[in-house]
Structure formats: structure tokens, C-alpha cells
Design a protein around this motif. Structure first.
Motif, PDB file in Angstrom:
ATOM      1  N   UNK A 111       1.088  -1.071   0.008  1.00  0.00           N
ATOM      2  CA  UNK A 111      -0.186  -0.016  -0.046  1.00  0.00           C
ATOM      3  C   UNK A 111       0.876   1.252  -0.062  1.00  0.00           C
ATOM      4  N   UNK A 112       0.785   2.228  -0.951  1.00  0.00           N
ATOM      5  CA  UNK A 112       1.545   3.384  -0.948  1.00  0.00           C
ATOM      6  C   UNK A 112       0.483   4.309  -0.699  1.00  0.00           C
ATOM      7  N   UNK A 113       1.323   5.552  -0.190  1.00  0.00           N
ATOM      8  CA  UNK A 113       0.620   6.740   0.207  1.00  0.00           C
ATOM      9  C   UNK A 113      -0.505   7.472  -1.097  1.00  0.00           C
ATOM     10  N   UNK A 114      -0.097   7.209  -2.386  1.00  0.00           N
ATOM     11  CA  UNK A 114      -1.005   7.698  -3.335  1.00  0.00           C
ATOM     12  C   UNK A 114      -1.999   6.565  -3.708  1.00  0.00           C
ATOM     13  N   UNK A 115      -1.804   5.337  -3.437  1.00  0.00           N
ATOM     14  CA  UNK A 115      -2.825   4.368  -3.737  1.00  0.00           C
ATOM     15  C   UNK A 115      -3.791   4.399  -2.582  1.00  0.00           C
ATOM     16  N   UNK A 116      -3.386   4.783  -1.314  1.00  0.00           N
ATOM     17  CA  UNK A 116      -4.172   4.760  -0.214  1.00  0.00           C
ATOM     18  C   UNK A 116      -5.048   5.995  -0.172  1.00  0.00           C
ATOM     19  N   UNK A 117      -4.446   7.105  -0.715  1.00  0.00           N
ATOM     20  CA  UNK A 117      -5.273   8.537  -0.943  1.00  0.00           C
ATOM     21  C   UNK A 117      -6.303   8.133  -1.824  1.00  0.00           C
ATOM     22  N   UNK A 118      -6.137   7.686  -3.114  1.00  0.00           N
ATOM     23  CA  UNK A 118      -7.028   7.420  -4.133  1.00  0.00           C
ATOM     24  C   UNK A 118      -8.153   6.287  -3.458  1.00  0.00           C
ATOM     25  N   UNK A 119      -7.784   5.308  -2.835  1.00  0.00           N
ATOM     26  CA  UNK A 119      -8.844   4.721  -2.168  1.00  0.00           C
ATOM     27  C   UNK A 119      -9.729   5.380  -1.222  1.00  0.00           C
ATOM     28  N   UNK A 150     -12.686  15.706   5.924  1.00  0.00           N
ATOM     29  CA  UNK A 150     -14.091  15.375   5.156  1.00  0.00           C
ATOM     30  C   UNK A 150     -15.257  16.009   5.960  1.00  0.00           C
ATOM     31  N   UNK A 151     -15.981  16.963   5.080  1.00  0.00           N
ATOM     32  CA  UNK A 151     -16.939  17.680   5.682  1.00  0.00           C
ATOM     33  C   UNK A 151     -18.008  18.261   4.397  1.00  0.00           C
ATOM     34  N   UNK A 152     -18.449  19.442   4.617  1.00  0.00           N
ATOM     35  CA  UNK A 152     -19.479  19.984   3.604  1.00  0.00           C
ATOM     36  C   UNK A 152     -18.582  20.392   2.477  1.00  0.00           C
ATOM     37  N   UNK A 153     -17.372  20.787   2.618  1.00  0.00           N
ATOM     38  CA  UNK A 153     -16.594  21.391   1.592  1.00  0.00           C
ATOM     39  C   UNK A 153     -15.905  20.174   0.764  1.00  0.00           C
ATOM     40  N   UNK A 154     -16.201  18.936   0.986  1.00  0.00           N
ATOM     41  CA  UNK A 154     -15.702  18.021   0.351  1.00  0.00           C
ATOM     42  C   UNK A 154     -14.553  17.248   1.037  1.00  0.00           C
ATOM     43  N   UNK A 155     -13.656  16.682   0.271  1.00  0.00           N
ATOM     44  CA  UNK A 155     -12.564  15.795   0.922  1.00  0.00           C
ATOM     45  C   UNK A 155     -11.235  16.244   0.589  1.00  0.00           C
ATOM     46  N   UNK A 156     -10.188  16.447   1.257  1.00  0.00           N
ATOM     47  CA  UNK A 156      -9.003  16.852   1.070  1.00  0.00           C
ATOM     48  C   UNK A 156      -8.011  15.783   2.026  1.00  0.00           C
ATOM     49  N   UNK A 157      -7.000  15.351   1.494  1.00  0.00           N
ATOM     50  CA  UNK A 157      -6.178  14.216   2.168  1.00  0.00           C
ATOM     51  C   UNK A 157      -4.713  14.608   1.976  1.00  0.00           C
ATOM     52  N   UNK A 158      -4.034  14.363   2.980  1.00  0.00           N
ATOM     53  CA  UNK A 158      -2.518  14.911   3.080  1.00  0.00           C
ATOM     54  C   UNK A 158      -1.595  13.701   3.525  1.00  0.00           C
TER      55      UNK A 158
END
Length: 234
Positions: A111-119, A150-158
Motif C-alpha cells: 500500500x502506498x501513500x498515493x494508492x491509499x489516498x485514491x482509495x 472530510x466535511x461539507x466542503x468535500x475531501x482533502x487528503x494529506x
């Protein structure tokens, strides 16, 4: 363009010729998270031979999907063009479709950071997230740690760990509302096969810190019905 031609005049054929070669769609997946240097892409796709990575990048550039641009303090990076970014809903839909057939991981699957982000982006349910104030989740899977807002503005992942590529943005500060650790079995929580409390009781998910009741909200916010069937009429 890819060297292979299927000899058919069709939009699907053209799409497959552009992104259907081995590894091409995974390169697009990782670039949907953000611009990446060549070395970042190689690290995120550890099994890809260097010659294949170079070839796919050249093909994607020739097809207008990817471009190579300079970035301050990073040198040259690869990023999706506007045309390439139109693939995002397609990649997310493919991810949801594939989720239903994933099965158990092989011993050497990573599992990579990018693959988990996209998951997480694949499983994100906007309606469920919008029903609550923004909630901050830390998700640890193996050596990868992400912070999801995660909230009303959508999703942001770091990406928190391993250290994100230098083009990935600034690390957030503060504490999450809920921090959890899990292995690949987290898919049983996301699919609804395991209720949140059962996932904790079975050791599939471990609550590290925060409000344990928020695991219910997490499961509603990140959900893919693994048993769902298509409702599209033919």
C-alpha cells in the motif's frame, strides 16, 4: 501515442491505446494525487521497470495526458494536463468497480501513500460528509499515514508518512478528531461487511486516539457497497 494499435475507429479503442498499456493507468492514478518527479513515480510503483516507466511517460505526454514542467525546488515534475485530469471520475469509478473483486492481498502486495489516498477518494461519500462539520481523520495502514479532512466542503487528503514528495504540499498541524490504524482488512469496514464496533472487536481496526464514536461517521463517509450491482439500463 502507444505503439500498439487495435485497428478500430472507436472512442473506446482510442482511450485504450492512450491509457490501456500496462502501468499507464496507475501512473495516471498517482498523478491525480499531485505532480510527481520521476523518482517519486518510481518509488510509488516499486515493481515498474525503469524503461517501462520512461516509455509510458513519453506515450502519455505524446497523447496529451501528461506534461513535464519545472517546479521551484523540485526540478522537473510530471503532472496531468487538463485533458488528463478529466480521467479522475473514470479512475474513481474503475476503483469502485475493482473494489468488489479485490479479495485478500498477496503476501508481497504493498500500500502506498498515493494508492491509499485514491482509495479514500474512491470510497468518499459526499452526502454523508456534508451532514456533519468537517471531521479530521488520521488513517494508518502499514507504514502509510494519511490525514483526511472530510466535511461539507468535500475531501482533502494529506500524506503524513512516509514523507510526502516535496510537491505534495505543507503538512497539517493539530490533532485529528479520530486516529485509526488498520491493515488491508479495513476494506471490510468500508464495504459494510463489518460494523464499526465489530471491526474494533475483531482487531481489524484499532482506535489510536480521539472520539471512538466517530468511527461510525468514518464508516458512513468512506463506503463502497461491495455487493452493489449496476443499475444502468442497457
Amino acid at each position: 501515442m502507444a505503439a500498439r494499435s487495435y485497428g478500430q475507429y472507436c472512442g473506446v479503442t482510442t482511450a485504450v491505446e492512450l491509457i490501456g498499456e500496462r502501468w499507464a493507468l496507475l501512473i495516471v492514478r498517482d498523478l491525480l494525487v499531485g505532480p510527481r518527479r520521476y523518482t517519486d513515480l518510481k518509488q510509488g510503483l516499486p515493481r515498474i521497470p525503469t524503461n517501462i516507466l520512461s516509455t509510458r511517460l513519453k506515450e502519455l505526454q505524446a497523447g496529451g495526458v501528461v506534461r513535464r514542467v519545472p517546479r521551484r525546488n523540485c526540478g522537473l515534475v510530471y503532472e496531468l494536463t487538463a485533458y488528463g485530469r478529466e480521467l479522475e471520475p473514470i479512475v474513481l469509478a474503475v476503483g469502485r468497480w475493482g473494489f468488489r473483486s479485490m479479495g485478500e492481498p498477496a503476501a508481497d502486495d504493498v500500500v502506498t501513500g498515493d494508492s491509499l489516498t485514491m482509495a479514500l477518494r474512491t470510497a468518499f461519500q459526499m452526502d454523508a460528509a456534508a451532514a456533519h462539520p468537517e471531521t479530521v481523520y488520521d488513517v494508518h495502514v502499514g507504514d502509510v499515514a494519511l490525514r483526511a479532512f472530510a466535511g461539507p466542503q468535500g475531501l482533502r487528503v494529506v500524506q503524513l508518512a512516509p514523507p510526502a514528495p516535496p510537491v505534495g504540499g505543507v503538512l497539517p498541524t493539530g490533532e485529528p478528531d479520530l486516529s485509526i490504524a488498520a491493515g488491508p482488512g479495513i476494506r471490510h469496514l468500508i464495504s459494510g461487511e463489518l460494523a464499526p464496533q465489530a471491526a474494533v472487536d475483531d482487531g481489524v481496526v484499532h482506535v489510536i486516539a480521539g472520539d471512538t464514536t466517530l468511527l461510525e461517521r468514518f464508516a458512513a463517509t468512506f463506503h463502497i457497497d461491495a455487493a452493489a450491482t449496476s443499475t444502468l439500463a442497457v
